[in-house]
Design a protein around this motif. Structure first.
Motif, short mmCIF file in Angstrom:
data_model
loop_
_atom_site.label_atom_id
_atom_site.label_comp_id
_atom_site.label_asym_id
_atom_site.label_seq_id
_atom_site.Cartn_x
_atom_site.Cartn_y
_atom_site.Cartn_z
N UNK A 57 0.83 -1.20 0.00
CA UNK A 57 0.00 0.00 0.00
C UNK A 57 0.87 1.25 0.00
N UNK A 58 1.88 1.25 0.84
CA UNK A 58 2.78 2.41 0.91
C UNK A 58 3.51 2.63 -0.41
N UNK A 59 4.08 1.58 -0.96
CA UNK A 59 4.83 1.70 -2.22
C UNK A 59 3.91 2.13 -3.36
N UNK A 60 2.72 1.56 -3.43
CA UNK A 60 1.77 1.92 -4.48
C UNK A 60 1.31 3.37 -4.34
N UNK A 61 1.08 3.82 -3.13
CA UNK A 61 0.64 5.20 -2.92
C UNK A 61 1.71 6.19 -3.32
N UNK A 62 2.93 5.95 -2.92
CA UNK A 62 4.03 6.85 -3.27
C UNK A 62 4.23 6.87 -4.79
N UNK A 63 4.18 5.72 -5.42
CA UNK A 63 4.35 5.65 -6.88
C UNK A 63 3.22 6.38 -7.61
N UNK A 64 2.00 6.17 -7.18
CA UNK A 64 0.86 6.81 -7.84
C UNK A 64 0.90 8.33 -7.66
N UNK A 65 1.26 8.80 -6.48
CA UNK A 65 1.32 10.24 -6.25
C UNK A 65 2.41 10.87 -7.11
N UNK A 66 3.54 10.20 -7.22
CA UNK A 66 4.61 10.73 -8.08
C UNK A 66 4.17 10.79 -9.54
N UNK A 104 1.03 11.02 -10.75
CA UNK A 104 0.03 12.07 -10.93
C UNK A 104 0.67 13.45 -10.84
N UNK A 105 1.58 13.62 -9.91
CA UNK A 105 2.25 14.90 -9.75
C UNK A 105 3.04 15.25 -11.00
N UNK A 106 3.71 14.27 -11.57
CA UNK A 106 4.49 14.50 -12.80
C UNK A 106 3.57 14.85 -13.97
N UNK A 107 2.42 14.20 -14.06
CA UNK A 107 1.47 14.49 -15.14
C UNK A 107 0.90 15.89 -15.01
N UNK A 108 0.60 16.32 -13.79
CA UNK A 108 0.01 17.65 -13.59
C UNK A 108 1.04 18.76 -13.81
N UNK A 109 2.31 18.49 -13.62
CA UNK A 109 3.34 19.49 -13.86
C UNK A 109 3.56 19.71 -15.35
N UNK A 110 3.31 18.70 -16.17
CA UNK A 110 3.53 18.82 -17.62
C UNK A 110 2.36 19.46 -18.35
N UNK A 111 1.33 19.77 -17.66
CA UNK A 111 0.16 20.39 -18.32
C UNK A 111 0.38 21.84 -18.56
#
Length: 88
Positions: free
Chosen positions: A70-79, A81-88
């Motif tokens: 759960x921890x690894x998946x959450x950190x990976x997913x947040x990274x 999504x954060x990377x996708x929102x920065x490229x917009x």
């Protein structure tokens, strides 16, 4: 001691419902990811509470593995999504 466990399970269920509402209504994807993380943590907490109630620790290794995933998946997913929102 039964009252304590009933109260604990009730509070976990209420928190789970609140997190599910946030997951469905969250305005941003990061809100939804955080709500999903909370739901998974509540599931682990509920299973741990049930283990304490029954006095059997047979699933402890499984709970630790699920919490770690759960921890690894959450950190990976947040990274991601954060990377996708920065490229917009």
């Amino acid at each position: 001691m039964t009252v304590v466990f009933v109260l604990t399970f009730t509070l976990l269920a209420v928190a789970g419902l609140a997190a599910l509402v946030r997951m469905l209504r969250g305005p941003r994807s990061l809100d939804r990811l955080l709500a999903l993380d909370v739901v998974l943590v509540l599931i682990v907490a509920g299973a741990a509470t049930d283990m304490a109630r029954t006095g059997r620790g047979l699933n402890l290794a499984l709970l630790v593995a699920v919490a770690l995933l759960n921890f690894v998946a959450s950190v990976s997913a947040v990274r991601l999504v954060e990377r996708r929102e920065q490229h917009r």
